[in-house]
Design an enzyme around this catalytic site. Sequence first.
Site, PDB file in Angstrom:
ATOM      1  N   ALA A  24      24.105  37.906  26.627  1.00  0.00           N
ATOM      2  CA  ALA A  24      24.020  38.711  27.860  1.00  0.00           C
ATOM      3  C   ALA A  24      22.569  38.915  28.258  1.00  0.00           C
ATOM      4  CB  ALA A  24      24.683  40.072  27.636  1.00  0.00           C
ATOM      5  N   GLY A  50      27.911  38.391  27.187  1.00  0.00           N
ATOM      6  CA  GLY A  50      27.615  37.378  28.205  1.00  0.00           C
ATOM      7  C   GLY A  50      28.703  36.328  28.306  1.00  0.00           C
ATOM      8  N   ILE A  51      29.926  36.704  27.912  1.00  0.00           N
ATOM      9  CA  ILE A  51      31.029  35.717  27.895  1.00  0.00           C
ATOM     10  C   ILE A  51      31.432  35.286  29.307  1.00  0.00           C
ATOM     11  CG2 ILE A  51      32.942  37.384  27.840  1.00  0.00           C
ATOM     12  CD1 ILE A  51      33.932  35.282  25.483  1.00  0.00           C
ATOM     13  N   GLU A  71      11.040  30.041  28.569  1.00  0.00           N
ATOM     14  CA  GLU A  71      10.180  30.803  29.492  1.00  0.00           C
ATOM     15  C   GLU A  71       9.110  31.583  28.737  1.00  0.00           C
ATOM     16  OE1 GLU A  71      10.044  31.582  33.117  1.00  0.00           O
ATOM     17  OE2 GLU A  71      10.791  29.555  32.999  1.00  0.00           O
ATOM     18  N   TYR A 103      10.941  38.839  33.219  1.00  0.00           N
ATOM     19  CA  TYR A 103      12.031  38.304  32.381  1.00  0.00           C
ATOM     20  C   TYR A 103      11.482  37.774  31.066  1.00  0.00           C
ATOM     21  CZ  TYR A 103      15.370  34.713  30.775  1.00  0.00           C
ATOM     22  OH  TYR A 103      16.207  33.929  30.017  1.00  0.00           O
ATOM     23  N   ASP A 137      28.753  47.281  27.577  1.00  0.00           N
ATOM     24  CA  ASP A 137      27.541  46.981  28.337  1.00  0.00           C
ATOM     25  C   ASP A 137      26.383  47.106  27.364  1.00  0.00           C
ATOM     26  OD1 ASP A 137      25.214  47.356  30.099  1.00  0.00           O
ATOM     27  OD2 ASP A 137      26.693  47.590  31.693  1.00  0.00           O
ATOM     28  N   SER A 169      19.401  37.145  33.686  1.00  0.00           N
ATOM     29  CA  SER A 169      18.834  35.859  33.270  1.00  0.00           C
ATOM     30  C   SER A 169      18.093  35.133  34.386  1.00  0.00           C
ATOM     31  CB  SER A 169      19.951  34.965  32.718  1.00  0.00           C
ATOM     32  OG  SER A 169      20.726  34.465  33.786  1.00  0.00           O
ATOM     33  N   ASP A 175      26.806  30.111  29.397  1.00  0.00           N
ATOM     34  CA  ASP A 175      26.785  29.780  27.965  1.00  0.00           C
ATOM     35  C   ASP A 175      27.924  30.459  27.216  1.00  0.00           C
ATOM     36  OD1 ASP A 175      24.476  28.580  28.742  1.00  0.00           O
ATOM     37  OD2 ASP A 175      23.175  29.551  27.269  1.00  0.00           O
ATOM     38  N   GLY A 227      29.314  34.509  31.533  1.00  0.00           N
ATOM     39  CA  GLY A 227      28.256  33.617  32.025  1.00  0.00           C
ATOM     40  C   GLY A 227      28.482  32.180  31.606  1.00  0.00           C
TER      41      GLY A 227
HETATM   42  P1  NAP Z   1      24.262  33.802  32.880  1.00  0.00           P
HETATM   43  O1  NAP Z   1      25.202  32.733  33.324  1.00  0.00           O
HETATM   44  O2  NAP Z   1      23.378  34.452  33.871  1.00  0.00           O
HETATM   45  O3  NAP Z   1      25.142  34.926  32.147  1.00  0.00           O
HETATM   46  C1  NAP Z   1      24.614  36.185  31.833  1.00  0.00           C
HETATM   47  C2  NAP Z   1      25.711  37.023  31.227  1.00  0.00           C
HETATM   48  O4  NAP Z   1      25.157  38.298  30.844  1.00  0.00           O
HETATM   49  C3  NAP Z   1      26.893  37.330  32.152  1.00  0.00           C
HETATM   50  O5  NAP Z   1      28.076  37.222  31.410  1.00  0.00           O
HETATM   51  C4  NAP Z   1      26.661  38.785  32.536  1.00  0.00           C
HETATM   52  O6  NAP Z   1      27.850  39.474  32.835  1.00  0.00           O
HETATM   53  C5  NAP Z   1      26.085  39.309  31.237  1.00  0.00           C
HETATM   54  N1  NAP Z   1      25.380  40.580  31.385  1.00  0.00           N
HETATM   55  C6  NAP Z   1      24.353  40.864  32.235  1.00  0.00           C
HETATM   56  N2  NAP Z   1      23.957  42.145  32.071  1.00  0.00           N
HETATM   57  C7  NAP Z   1      24.761  42.691  31.116  1.00  0.00           C
HETATM   58  C8  NAP Z   1      24.847  43.972  30.520  1.00  0.00           C
HETATM   59  N3  NAP Z   1      24.039  44.967  30.883  1.00  0.00           N
HETATM   60  N4  NAP Z   1      25.769  44.180  29.556  1.00  0.00           N
HETATM   61  C9  NAP Z   1      26.611  43.186  29.201  1.00  0.00           C
HETATM   62  N5  NAP Z   1      26.592  41.944  29.745  1.00  0.00           N
HETATM   63  C10 NAP Z   1      25.671  41.698  30.688  1.00  0.00           C
HETATM   64  O7  NAP Z   1      23.312  33.264  31.709  1.00  0.00           O
HETATM   65  P2  NAP Z   1      23.404  31.906  30.862  1.00  0.00           P
HETATM   66  O8  NAP Z   1      22.746  30.811  31.616  1.00  0.00           O
HETATM   67  O9  NAP Z   1      24.787  31.743  30.347  1.00  0.00           O
HETATM   68  O10 NAP Z   1      22.398  32.256  29.669  1.00  0.00           O
HETATM   69  C11 NAP Z   1      22.859  32.910  28.502  1.00  0.00           C
HETATM   70  C12 NAP Z   1      21.678  33.549  27.779  1.00  0.00           C
HETATM   71  O11 NAP Z   1      20.727  32.571  27.415  1.00  0.00           O
HETATM   72  C13 NAP Z   1      20.898  34.574  28.611  1.00  0.00           C
HETATM   73  O12 NAP Z   1      20.439  35.565  27.727  1.00  0.00           O
HETATM   74  C14 NAP Z   1      19.718  33.783  29.153  1.00  0.00           C
HETATM   75  O13 NAP Z   1      18.620  34.638  29.418  1.00  0.00           O
HETATM   76  C15 NAP Z   1      19.454  32.858  27.981  1.00  0.00           C
HETATM   77  N6  NAP Z   1      18.885  31.541  28.293  1.00  0.00           N
HETATM   78  C16 NAP Z   1      19.470  30.734  29.211  1.00  0.00           C
HETATM   79  C17 NAP Z   1      18.959  29.464  29.442  1.00  0.00           C
HETATM   80  C18 NAP Z   1      19.595  28.539  30.433  1.00  0.00           C
HETATM   81  O14 NAP Z   1      18.944  27.550  30.812  1.00  0.00           O
HETATM   82  N7  NAP Z   1      20.836  28.756  30.838  1.00  0.00           N
HETATM   83  C19 NAP Z   1      17.836  29.028  28.704  1.00  0.00           C
HETATM   84  C20 NAP Z   1      17.278  29.891  27.768  1.00  0.00           C
HETATM   85  C21 NAP Z   1      17.821  31.136  27.539  1.00  0.00           C
HETATM   86  P3  NAP Z   1      28.395  39.736  34.354  1.00  0.00           P
HETATM   87  O15 NAP Z   1      29.367  38.624  34.616  1.00  0.00           O
HETATM   88  O16 NAP Z   1      29.033  41.066  34.237  1.00  0.00           O
HETATM   89  O17 NAP Z   1      27.214  39.699  35.270  1.00  0.00           O
HETATM   90  O1  G4F Z   2      16.700  27.176  38.063  1.00  0.00           O
HETATM   91  P1  G4F Z   2      15.637  28.181  37.905  1.00  0.00           P
HETATM   92  O2  G4F Z   2      15.819  29.483  38.590  1.00  0.00           O
HETATM   93  O3  G4F Z   2      15.427  28.361  36.337  1.00  0.00           O
HETATM   94  P2  G4F Z   2      14.207  28.927  35.465  1.00  0.00           P
HETATM   95  O4  G4F Z   2      13.331  29.820  36.245  1.00  0.00           O
HETATM   96  O5  G4F Z   2      13.558  27.754  34.799  1.00  0.00           O
HETATM   97  O6  G4F Z   2      14.984  29.813  34.390  1.00  0.00           O
HETATM   98  C1  G4F Z   2      16.154  29.329  33.735  1.00  0.00           C
HETATM   99  O7  G4F Z   2      15.780  28.668  32.551  1.00  0.00           O
HETATM  100  C2  G4F Z   2      15.137  29.515  31.578  1.00  0.00           C
HETATM  101  C3  G4F Z   2      14.793  28.615  30.379  1.00  0.00           C
HETATM  102  O8  G4F Z   2      13.540  28.014  30.575  1.00  0.00           O
HETATM  103  C4  G4F Z   2      16.080  30.627  31.207  1.00  0.00           C
HETATM  104  F1  G4F Z   2      15.502  31.431  30.247  1.00  0.00           F
HETATM  105  C5  G4F Z   2      16.433  31.451  32.419  1.00  0.00           C
HETATM  106  O9  G4F Z   2      17.381  32.445  32.062  1.00  0.00           O
HETATM  107  C6  G4F Z   2      17.062  30.524  33.472  1.00  0.00           C
HETATM  108  O10 G4F Z   2      18.296  30.065  32.973  1.00  0.00           O
HETATM  109  O11 G4F Z   2      14.231  27.580  38.412  1.00  0.00           O
HETATM  110  C7  G4F Z   2      13.731  26.366  37.912  1.00  0.00           C
HETATM  111  C8  G4F Z   2      12.503  25.965  38.705  1.00  0.00           C
HETATM  112  C9  G4F Z   2      11.462  27.096  38.868  1.00  0.00           C
HETATM  113  O12 G4F Z   2      10.185  26.570  38.689  1.00  0.00           O
HETATM  114  C10 G4F Z   2      11.637  27.557  40.304  1.00  0.00           C
HETATM  115  O13 G4F Z   2      10.461  28.082  40.888  1.00  0.00           O
HETATM  116  O14 G4F Z   2      12.915  25.636  40.047  1.00  0.00           O
HETATM  117  C11 G4F Z   2      12.022  26.243  40.960  1.00  0.00           C
HETATM  118  N1  G4F Z   2      12.737  26.398  42.237  1.00  0.00           N
HETATM  119  C12 G4F Z   2      12.394  25.763  43.389  1.00  0.00           C
HETATM  120  N2  G4F Z   2      13.224  26.136  44.385  1.00  0.00           N
HETATM  121  C13 G4F Z   2      13.786  27.191  42.485  1.00  0.00           C
HETATM  122  C14 G4F Z   2      14.088  27.022  43.836  1.00  0.00           C
HETATM  123  N3  G4F Z   2      14.498  28.010  41.688  1.00  0.00           N
HETATM  124  C15 G4F Z   2      15.557  28.668  42.236  1.00  0.00           C
HETATM  125  N4  G4F Z   2      16.314  29.460  41.435  1.00  0.00           N
HETATM  126  N5  G4F Z   2      15.873  28.547  43.574  1.00  0.00           N
HETATM  127  C16 G4F Z   2      15.173  27.737  44.415  1.00  0.00           C
HETATM  128  O15 G4F Z   2      15.472  27.632  45.593  1.00  0.00           O
END
Ligand code: NAP
Ligand code: G4F
Length: 340
Positions: free
Chosen positions: A82, A10-11, A128, A150, A59, A85, A15, A13
Site C-alpha cells: 500500500a 494494497g491488494i 525512485e 514520495y 488503513d 504511489s 501489484d 492496486g
Molecule cells: P498502486 O496500483 O498505486 O496501488 C496502491 C495501493 O495502495 C492501492 O491498493 C491503494 O488502495 C492502497 N492504499 C493507498 N493508501 C492506503 C492506505 N492509507 N491504507 C491502505 N491502503 C492504501 O501501486 P502499485 O503500482 O501496485 O505499487 C505497489 C507498491 O510498490 C507501492 O508501495 C509502490 O509505491 C511500490 N512500487 C511500485 C513500483 C511500480 O513500478 N509499480 C515500483 C517500485 C515500488 P485504494 O484502492 O484504496 O486506493
Molecule cells: O509513470 P510515471 O508516473 O512513473 P514514475 O514517476 O517513474 O514512478 C513509478 O515508478 C516508481 C519506480 O521507479 C514507483 F516507485 C512509483 O510508485 C511509480 O510506480 O512516470 C514515469 C516518467 C517520469 O519521468 C514522468 O515525468 O514519465 C514522465 N512522464 C511524462 N509525461 C509522465 C507523463 N508521467 C506521468 N505520470 N504522466 C505523464 O503525462
Amino acid sequence: MGNKTAIITGITGQDGSHLADLLLEKNYRVIGIVRRISTEPPSRMRRHLWDKVTQFPGDLLDSVSIENAINEFQPDEFYNLAAQSHVGMSWKQPELTSAIDYFGVLNILKAIKLLKPDTRFYQASTSEMFGKVEDEFQNEKSRFYPRSPYAVAKLAAHWLTINYRESYDIHASCGILFNHEGPRRGKDFVTRKITLHVAKHKLGKTDKPLELGNLNSMRDWGYAGDYVRAMWLMLQQDEPDDYVIGTGKSHSVRDFVNAAYAAIGISITWQGEGVDEKGYDSTNGKLLVQVNPKFFRPAEVDLLRADSSKAREKLQWEPEVTFEDLVSMMVEADLKEESN
Ligand code: NAP
Ligand code: G4F
C-alpha cells in the site's frame, strides 16, 4: 509448502492483484487489507479475486486496524504494497504521502514486533530512492538521492525496515523495485496513459493528440507479473535482505510512445524540441503527440537502470517479459477493454 497465511496491503492496486494471484496459486490463505473510502471496497478490487481473498477493512493510517488484522489472522507473511504511489501527486499531497508511505510502515512494523515478531515482512521500496543517479546501473550499494516527497518518504520507510530488522531481529526485507507495468497499471502512470490513448486512437474513440510531460525520462520498465515473484522469493530466504529488481534495460518515454504506436501499425515522426516537440503520423502527417508542461515535475529523475545481479544470483530471479512484449501486451489489453 501450502496453508501459509499472508496479509497483503494494497491488494486493490496493480501489484497487490498480481501477488494475490501468485499466492493463491501456491495455496496460501490470502487476506487483503482494503480501505473503506467513498466507494464500496469490492469495486476497486479485481473481480476475479473477490471470492478468493478475505477482505479485511483497514488503513495504514489506522494502527488499530493493522493490529486487528495481525491479531486475527496470525500471518506467516506480510506484504506491504500500500502507498500513495504516484510521484507527481506527492508534491501536491506531501503530508498524506509521508503519512501513508512512512508512518504507515511504522504502524505495521510496530504491530509485528508487538504481536507476532516471527512474521516475515516485505516492504515495497523503490528505484525512485536512487533519484539523481551517479551510477550507470543502480544496485544495492548505489547512493540514494531522492527527488520527490514520495521518494523521501519511501527512503525513510526503507531505513526504518532495515532498522527493525537490525534492532529486533525481524525477518524484514525490502524489494527495491524498478518501474513495472502491465494491463492492470493505474491509468495516470505514463505507460498506461499512453497505451490507453493509443487504443482509443485505433478504435476512433479520440482524435485529440496525446499530451505528455518529459519525453526524455529514461526508465527500466518490466512486467509486474514477473516482479511479484521476486517479492515472494525474498520472504522464502533464510535471511532477510534487500534486493534490486529490474531488467537492466532502459528506454525513454518517447521510445515507449514509438513502441505503442508501432503496435497498431503507426510510425511516428518527431519534430521540434522541449515544449515544442511534437509527434506526427509518418504516413498522413496527423498530429498525434504533443508536450504539455503541466505534466512536468518540480524535480525529475532522469535515468533509472537496474543492476539486479544480486537477485539473479541469490534468488535465481529473472524477468521473462521483454520491453517490446510488455508494450504490445498493454496495447492489446487496452484495445480489448476499449472495444467492450
Ligand atoms: P498502486 O496500483 O498505486 O496501488 C496502491 C495501493 O495502495 C492501492 O491498493 C491503494 O488502495 C492502497 N492504499 C493507498 N493508501 C492506503 C492506505 N492509507 N491504507 C491502505 N491502503 C492504501 O501501486 P502499485 O503500482 O501496485 O505499487 C505497489 C507498491 O510498490 C507501492 O508501495 C509502490 O509505491 C511500490 N512500487 C511500485 C513500483 C511500480 O513500478 N509499480 C515500483 C517500485 C515500488 P485504494 O484502492 O484504496 O486506493
Ligand atoms: O509513470 P510515471 O508516473 O512513473 P514514475 O514517476 O517513474 O514512478 C513509478 O515508478 C516508481 C519506480 O521507479 C514507483 F516507485 C512509483 O510508485 C511509480 O510506480 O512516470 C514515469 C516518467 C517520469 O519521468 C514522468 O515525468 O514519465 C514522465 N512522464 C511524462 N509525461 C509522465 C507523463 N508521467 C506521468 N505520470 N504522466 C505523464 O503525462
